[in-house]
Design a protein around this motif. Sequence first.
Motif, PDB file in Angstrom:
ATOM      1  N   GLN A   3       0.837  -1.202   0.000  1.00 40.85           N
ATOM      2  CA  GLN A   3       0.000   0.000   0.000  1.00 40.85           C
ATOM      3  C   GLN A   3       0.877   1.258   0.000  1.00 40.85           C
ATOM      4  N   LEU A   4       1.963   1.214   0.758  1.00 36.24           N
ATOM      5  CA  LEU A   4       2.910   2.337   0.773  1.00 36.24           C
ATOM      6  C   LEU A   4       3.513   2.537  -0.613  1.00 36.24           C
ATOM      7  N   ASP A   5       3.862   1.431  -1.266  1.00 38.92           N
ATOM      8  CA  ASP A   5       4.425   1.494  -2.620  1.00 38.92           C
ATOM      9  C   ASP A   5       3.462   2.192  -3.573  1.00 38.92           C
ATOM     10  N   LYS A   6       2.189   1.789  -3.536  1.00 40.77           N
ATOM     11  CA  LYS A   6       1.187   2.360  -4.437  1.00 40.77           C
ATOM     12  C   LYS A   6       0.965   3.843  -4.165  1.00 40.77           C
ATOM     13  N   LYS A   7       0.791   4.203  -2.906  1.00 45.45           N
ATOM     14  CA  LYS A   7       0.490   5.596  -2.572  1.00 45.45           C
ATOM     15  C   LYS A   7       1.705   6.503  -2.760  1.00 45.45           C
ATOM     16  N   ALA A   8       2.902   5.982  -2.555  1.00 43.38           N
ATOM     17  CA  ALA A   8       4.112   6.786  -2.781  1.00 43.38           C
ATOM     18  C   ALA A   8       4.247   7.154  -4.251  1.00 43.38           C
ATOM     19  N   HIS A   9       3.804   6.258  -5.144  1.00 36.31           N
ATOM     20  CA  HIS A   9       3.844   6.558  -6.581  1.00 36.31           C
ATOM     21  C   HIS A   9       2.825   7.629  -6.972  1.00 36.31           C
ATOM     22  N   GLN A  10       1.823   7.865  -6.126  1.00 32.33           N
ATOM     23  CA  GLN A  10       0.786   8.853  -6.424  1.00 32.33           C
ATOM     24  C   GLN A  10       1.140  10.256  -5.921  1.00 32.33           C
ATOM     25  N   VAL A  11       2.195  10.367  -5.134  1.00 34.42           N
ATOM     26  CA  VAL A  11       2.633  11.688  -4.661  1.00 34.42           C
ATOM     27  C   VAL A  11       3.101  12.510  -5.863  1.00 34.42           C
ATOM     28  N   ASP A  12       2.793  13.791  -5.871  1.00 31.96           N
ATOM     29  CA  ASP A  12       3.161  14.666  -6.997  1.00 31.96           C
ATOM     30  C   ASP A  12       4.634  15.090  -6.880  1.00 31.96           C
ATOM     31  N   TRP A  13       5.525  14.113  -7.033  1.00 28.63           N
ATOM     32  CA  TRP A  13       6.960  14.379  -6.900  1.00 28.63           C
ATOM     33  C   TRP A  13       7.451  15.388  -7.937  1.00 28.63           C
ATOM     34  N   ALA A  14       6.898  15.333  -9.141  1.00 33.87           N
ATOM     35  CA  ALA A  14       7.391  16.178 -10.236  1.00 33.87           C
ATOM     36  C   ALA A  14       7.183  17.666  -9.975  1.00 33.87           C
ATOM     37  N   SER A  15       6.245  18.005  -9.091  1.00 31.47           N
ATOM     38  CA  SER A  15       6.003  19.429  -8.807  1.00 31.47           C
ATOM     39  C   SER A  15       7.080  20.021  -7.908  1.00 31.47           C
ATOM     40  N   VAL A  16       7.846  19.160  -7.233  1.00 29.62           N
ATOM     41  CA  VAL A  16       8.852  19.675  -6.293  1.00 29.62           C
ATOM     42  C   VAL A  16      10.280  19.225  -6.607  1.00 29.62           C
ATOM     43  N   LEU A  17      10.426  18.094  -7.291  1.00 30.89           N
ATOM     44  CA  LEU A  17      11.767  17.580  -7.564  1.00 30.89           C
ATOM     45  C   LEU A  17      12.073  17.637  -9.056  1.00 30.89           C
ATOM     46  N   PRO A  18      13.239  18.180  -9.428  1.00 32.31           N
ATOM     47  CA  PRO A  18      13.615  18.171 -10.842  1.00 32.31           C
ATOM     48  C   PRO A  18      13.931  16.748 -11.304  1.00 32.31           C
ATOM     49  N   GLN A  19      13.754  16.500 -12.590  1.00 35.37           N
ATOM     50  CA  GLN A  19      14.078  15.186 -13.146  1.00 35.37           C
ATOM     51  C   GLN A  19      15.543  14.847 -12.864  1.00 35.37           C
ATOM     52  N   GLY A  20      15.783  13.613 -12.402  1.00 30.48           N
ATOM     53  CA  GLY A  20      17.142  13.150 -12.157  1.00 30.48           C
ATOM     54  C   GLY A  20      17.769  13.686 -10.884  1.00 30.48           C
ATOM     55  N   ALA A  21      16.982  14.299  -9.992  1.00 32.22           N
ATOM     56  CA  ALA A  21      17.522  14.867  -8.751  1.00 32.22           C
ATOM     57  C   ALA A  21      18.197  13.795  -7.904  1.00 32.22           C
ATOM     58  N   VAL A  36      12.496   7.011  -8.031  1.00 32.90           N
ATOM     59  CA  VAL A  36      13.203   6.592  -9.253  1.00 32.90           C
ATOM     60  C   VAL A  36      12.214   6.468 -10.410  1.00 32.90           C
ATOM     61  N   ASP A  37      11.076   5.858 -10.147  1.00 35.34           N
ATOM     62  CA  ASP A  37      10.095   5.616 -11.210  1.00 35.34           C
ATOM     63  C   ASP A  37       9.463   6.914 -11.718  1.00 35.34           C
ATOM     64  N   VAL A  38       9.171   7.854 -10.818  1.00 34.50           N
ATOM     65  CA  VAL A  38       8.401   9.052 -11.192  1.00 34.50           C
ATOM     66  C   VAL A  38       9.282  10.164 -11.728  1.00 34.50           C
ATOM     67  N   VAL A  39      10.439  10.429 -11.078  1.00 37.35           N
ATOM     68  CA  VAL A  39      11.283  11.557 -11.513  1.00 37.35           C
ATOM     69  C   VAL A  39      12.714  11.141 -11.857  1.00 37.35           C
ATOM     70  N   GLY A  40      12.946   9.826 -11.971  1.00 32.47           N
ATOM     71  CA  GLY A  40      14.288   9.371 -12.323  1.00 32.47           C
ATOM     72  C   GLY A  40      15.339   9.754 -11.306  1.00 32.47           C
TER      73      GLY A  40
END
Length: 374
Positions: free
Chosen positions: A75-93, A121-125
Motif C-alpha cells: 500500500q505504501l508502494d502504491k500511494k508513494a507513486h501517487q505523490v506529486d513528486w514532479a512538482s517539487v523535484l527536478p528530473q534526475g535529482a 526513481v520511477d516518477v522523476v528518475g
Amino acid sequence: MTQARLEIFLVAAPGLEQALRTEALSSGFSAPKAVPGGVVFQGRWQEVWRANLVLRGATRVLMRIGQFSVAHLSQLDKKAHQVDWASVLPQGATVKVETTCRKSKIYHDRAASERIEKALVDVVGAQISSDAEIIVKVRIEKDRCTISLDTSGDSLHKRGHKTATGKAPMRETLAALFLREMGFDGSQTVLDPMCGSGTFVIEAAEWAAGLMAGRDRSFAFEKLASFDPETFKNIKEREAQGFKNFKDLPPRFFGSDRNAGAIKNSQRNAKAAGVEEITQFTHAAISDLERPDCPPGIVIVNPPYGERIGDKRQLFALHGRLGQVMKERFSGWRVGIITSDGGLAKATGLPLLPPGPPVDHGGLRIKLYQTDAL
C-alpha cells in the motif's frame, strides 16, 4: 510552480516550541501553532523560503508534500507513486530518504525507505545517495504516513559566517530562543560574562540590527523544481530593508571571558557576522566583571557544568562568585543561567524563578533559570 497552500513545519528544539511560535508570529507568518517538536502553519513556497531566511530559532523548515493512511508495504508502494513528486523535484535529482516508523503495522524503516526510493526513481528518475543535499523525510506513526521535504539542507544554526568555535558551543538557534524566553526584543542591552565564541552576544546584535539569520548561506530549496530565483531575490531585498544603520545602535552587546583565545574567537566571529561595530568583547574573569555604562538589560550565560567540561567540584565556587557579582554590580538587570545542573544554578544564590522546560543540547538536558530584575 504550484501555489497551493501546504503545511509547513518549523523544527524546534523540544521544550522551546512556544518560543519559536512567538517568533513565527512576530515575523508575520499566518496562524502558527506550537506542536510537539516544532511549529506548524499553512503557506506557500515563498513562506518556506522566507522562513529559512529570517527565522532565528528554527532548526530547519520542512514542507509537507504528502499524507495518507498506510497499513502494509504494498500500500505504501502504491500511494508513494501517487505523490506529486514532479512538482517539487527536478528530473534526475539526487535524493536521500530518511524514514522513521513508530507504533505502526509497517515497522521496518529500511523496507519503508526502499518503497519511497522506488517511487522517486520511477516518477522523476531520482538518483538515490546517502550524501544528497535533497532529503525526503518520511514518518509513519500509528499507520499514518507523512512525507516532507527538508528545505533547509544544513541545520539552520549554521548561519554561514562563524569561523571560530570553542569548547561546547551553544547553537545559534538555541541562543536565539533562550534570548526570546528572557524577553529580548532587540532593544535591550545584552551581556554574556562567559561568552566563549560569542554566540549570545552576536545573535543579539544581529537581531537588533535587523540582519537576516540566513543571509550568508544557501539552502536545499534552491535545488528544488519549485524554486524561483527571481522571487527569492525579491524576498531577500525586501527583508534587507529592515537593516538598521549601526550609527543608530550604540554598542550595547557585551561579552567577556577569562580565556583570551575565546575573546579572539568572539571578535573574529563578530567581524565575520558584520556586527563588530556594535559588540564589545573583554578579557576578564567573573571577579573583574564591570557593569557597562548603559541602561540595565539582560545577563545571559551558559556557564560550564560538570558533564560538559569535566570536573564539577570546582564549579560551585565559580557559580557562587557569579551570583555575588550579579547582586553587587548588576542591580536592575535580569539574569539567565543555562545549565543541566539545578544545583549549580542555585549555588549562585540568586532569586531564581521556576526554570523553563528541559531542552536537549548535545545529548544533555539543559534548562533556563532566570531572575526578575535584581
